[in-house]
Design a protein around this motif. Structure first.
Motif, PDB file in Angstrom:
ATOM      1  N   VAL A  18      14.128  38.753  23.488  1.00 50.06           N
ATOM      2  CA  VAL A  18      13.697  37.881  24.128  1.00 50.06           C
ATOM      3  C   VAL A  18      15.116  36.859  24.196  1.00 50.06           C
ATOM      4  N   GLU A  19      15.497  36.625  25.709  1.00 49.21           N
ATOM      5  CA  GLU A  19      16.692  36.035  25.680  1.00 49.21           C
ATOM      6  C   GLU A  19      16.333  34.954  26.771  1.00 49.21           C
ATOM      7  N   PRO A  20      16.382  33.555  26.509  1.00 49.71           N
ATOM      8  CA  PRO A  20      16.150  32.436  27.542  1.00 49.71           C
ATOM      9  C   PRO A  20      17.429  32.309  28.376  1.00 49.71           C
ATOM     10  N   ASP A  21      18.546  32.598  27.770  1.00 51.31           N
ATOM     11  CA  ASP A  21      19.710  32.347  28.720  1.00 51.31           C
ATOM     12  C   ASP A  21      20.541  33.726  28.819  1.00 51.31           C
ATOM     13  N   ALA A  22      20.304  34.266  29.932  1.00 49.92           N
ATOM     14  CA  ALA A  22      20.887  35.555  30.541  1.00 49.92           C
ATOM     15  C   ALA A  22      22.561  35.771  30.409  1.00 49.92           C
ATOM     16  N   SER A  23      22.874  34.452  30.669  1.00 48.95           N
ATOM     17  CA  SER A  23      24.437  34.428  30.657  1.00 48.95           C
ATOM     18  C   SER A  23      25.151  34.635  29.253  1.00 48.95           C
ATOM     19  N   ALA A  24      24.261  34.465  28.243  1.00 47.79           N
ATOM     20  CA  ALA A  24      24.558  34.461  26.854  1.00 47.79           C
ATOM     21  C   ALA A  24      23.960  35.469  25.904  1.00 47.79           C
ATOM     22  N   ALA A  25      23.687  36.503  27.029  1.00 47.88           N
ATOM     23  CA  ALA A  25      22.789  37.864  26.207  1.00 47.88           C
ATOM     24  C   ALA A  25      23.423  38.933  25.677  1.00 47.88           C
ATOM     25  N   ASP A  26      24.780  38.938  25.893  1.00 40.73           N
ATOM     26  CA  ASP A  26      25.479  40.109  25.420  1.00 40.73           C
ATOM     27  C   ASP A  26      25.356  40.091  23.616  1.00 40.73           C
ATOM     28  N   GLU A  27      25.477  39.177  22.981  1.00 45.49           N
ATOM     29  CA  GLU A  27      25.319  39.451  21.549  1.00 45.49           C
ATOM     30  C   GLU A  27      23.990  40.141  20.938  1.00 45.49           C
ATOM     31  N   LEU A  28      23.133  39.313  21.683  1.00 44.76           N
ATOM     32  CA  LEU A  28      21.654  39.620  21.292  1.00 44.76           C
ATOM     33  C   LEU A  28      21.186  41.143  21.712  1.00 44.76           C
ATOM     34  N   PHE A  29      21.886  41.543  23.044  1.00 45.54           N
ATOM     35  CA  PHE A  29      21.723  42.855  23.627  1.00 45.54           C
ATOM     36  C   PHE A  29      22.333  44.033  22.738  1.00 45.54           C
ATOM     37  N   GLU A  30      23.514  43.591  22.404  1.00 44.59           N
ATOM     38  CA  GLU A  30      24.187  44.674  21.429  1.00 44.59           C
ATOM     39  C   GLU A  30      23.694  44.723  20.225  1.00 44.59           C
ATOM     40  N   LEU A  31      22.936  43.842  19.708  1.00 49.19           N
ATOM     41  CA  LEU A  31      22.215  43.853  18.182  1.00 49.19           C
ATOM     42  C   LEU A  31      20.884  44.799  18.676  1.00 49.19           C
ATOM     43  N   GLY A  32      20.152  44.321  19.491  1.00 47.45           N
ATOM     44  CA  GLY A  32      18.874  45.123  19.982  1.00 47.45           C
ATOM     45  C   GLY A  32      19.010  46.674  20.415  1.00 47.45           C
ATOM     46  N   VAL A  33      20.122  46.947  20.985  1.00 47.79           N
ATOM     47  CA  VAL A  33      20.647  48.378  21.219  1.00 47.79           C
ATOM     48  C   VAL A  33      20.759  48.748  19.943  1.00 47.79           C
ATOM     49  N   HIS A  34      21.424  48.555  19.147  1.00 48.69           N
ATOM     50  CA  HIS A  34      21.961  48.860  18.065  1.00 48.69           C
ATOM     51  C   HIS A  34      20.731  49.202  16.959  1.00 48.69           C
ATOM     52  N   LEU A  35      19.700  48.337  16.919  1.00 46.01           N
ATOM     53  CA  LEU A  35      18.579  48.475  16.107  1.00 46.01           C
ATOM     54  C   LEU A  35      17.732  49.339  16.844  1.00 46.01           C
ATOM     55  N   ALA A  36      17.738  49.579  18.033  1.00 48.91           N
ATOM     56  CA  ALA A  36      16.919  50.414  19.120  1.00 48.91           C
ATOM     57  C   ALA A  36      17.354  51.806  18.649  1.00 48.91           C
ATOM     58  N   ALA A  37      18.645  52.139  18.286  1.00 45.14           N
ATOM     59  CA  ALA A  37      19.147  53.433  18.339  1.00 45.14           C
ATOM     60  C   ALA A  37      18.994  53.717  16.698  1.00 45.14           C
ATOM     61  N   ARG A  38      19.189  52.773  15.912  1.00 43.37           N
ATOM     62  CA  ARG A  38      18.701  53.174  14.616  1.00 43.37           C
ATOM     63  C   ARG A  38      17.238  53.471  14.286  1.00 43.37           C
ATOM     64  N   ARG A  39      16.479  52.862  14.938  1.00 41.98           N
ATOM     65  CA  ARG A  39      14.896  52.955  14.583  1.00 41.98           C
ATOM     66  C   ARG A  39      14.343  53.957  15.669  1.00 41.98           C
ATOM     67  N   GLN A  40      15.357  54.382  16.286  1.00 43.66           N
ATOM     68  CA  GLN A  40      14.667  55.463  17.523  1.00 43.66           C
ATOM     69  C   GLN A  40      13.692  54.790  18.449  1.00 43.66           C
ATOM     70  N   HIS A  41      13.856  53.618  18.742  1.00 43.93           N
ATOM     71  CA  HIS A  41      12.924  52.828  19.420  1.00 43.93           C
ATOM     72  C   HIS A  41      13.307  52.634  20.946  1.00 43.93           C
ATOM     73  N   ALA A  42      12.650  52.360  21.965  1.00 44.23           N
ATOM     74  CA  ALA A  42      13.085  51.743  23.206  1.00 44.23           C
ATOM     75  C   ALA A  42      13.466  50.475  23.149  1.00 44.23           C
ATOM     76  N   LEU A  43      13.903  49.949  24.200  1.00 41.14           N
ATOM     77  CA  LEU A  43      14.327  48.511  24.042  1.00 41.14           C
ATOM     78  C   LEU A  43      13.865  47.882  25.392  1.00 41.14           C
ATOM     79  N   LEU A  44      13.300  46.587  25.267  1.00 44.12           N
ATOM     80  CA  LEU A  44      12.660  46.016  26.188  1.00 44.12           C
ATOM     81  C   LEU A  44      13.010  44.602  26.300  1.00 44.12           C
ATOM     82  N   ALA A  45      14.027  44.027  27.190  1.00 40.56           N
ATOM     83  CA  ALA A  45      14.612  42.785  27.047  1.00 40.56           C
ATOM     84  C   ALA A  45      13.932  41.659  28.135  1.00 40.56           C
ATOM     85  N   LEU A  46      13.411  40.800  27.672  1.00 37.12           N
ATOM     86  CA  LEU A  46      12.642  39.836  28.320  1.00 37.12           C
ATOM     87  C   LEU A  46      13.563  38.774  28.775  1.00 37.12           C
ATOM     88  N   VAL A  47      13.838  38.445  29.769  1.00 36.14           N
ATOM     89  CA  VAL A  47      14.611  37.397  30.413  1.00 36.14           C
ATOM     90  C   VAL A  47      13.955  36.401  31.192  1.00 36.14           C
TER      91      VAL A  47
END
Length: 143
Positions: A18-47
């Motif tokens: 969940v990212e309220p500021d799409a222009s600053a989403a990169d770090e949170l996206f990177e963390l989310g993708v990393h966690l999704a890969a480790r947990r074998q989850h899909a990722l849904l980003a809400l902006v």
């Protein structure tokens, strides 16, 4: 929810970003993708879909102040709408690139209104929720 094993290509649960500021989403996206890969989850980003700001800007009494001269000029709501749409497309592209590199299924959902409420409504028991903060990281100035 019945799932197949990770070797069969199915995912278990999701990582909700969940990212309220799409222009600053990169770090949170990177963390989310990393966690999704480790947990074998899909990722849904809400902006946040800020298109209502452009609509409000079309009102006849809305003006913007020139940074240099301080003069008032009519707010260009069409330009604001184009910039908001471009920001959303860039956000989707960045997430797609990050997810493709880690082989994570990812999607972006644009939300009008409360992001936290939308995330809690979309969340299930198997999901991991990452909340960003409005404003993003502090920007450094050179000099």
């Amino acid at each position: 929810m019945t799932t197949k094993t990770a070797s069969e290509g199915e995912v278990r649960g999701r990582v909700l970003v969940v990212e309220p500021d799409a222009s600053a989403a990169d770090e949170l996206f990177e963390l989310g993708v990393h966690l999704a890969a480790r947990r074998q989850h899909a990722l849904l980003a809400l902006v946040r879909d800020a298109m209502e700001l452009a609509v409000a800007g079309a009102l006849p009494f809305v003006y913007e102040v020139d940074r240099c001269t301080g003069s008032l000029r009519p707010f260009d709501s069409a330009a604001a709408a184009r910039a908001i749409a471009r920001l959303a497309r860039d956000c989707e592209r960045r997430l797609a690139e990050l997810a493709a590199a880690r082989r994570v299924r990812a999607a972006v959902a644009r939300v009008s209104g409360g992001l936290t409420d939308a995330a809690l409504a979309a969340r299930s028991a198997d999901d991991l929720l990452l909340l960003g903060t409005a404003g993003g990281p502090a920007r450094r100035r050179v000099g």
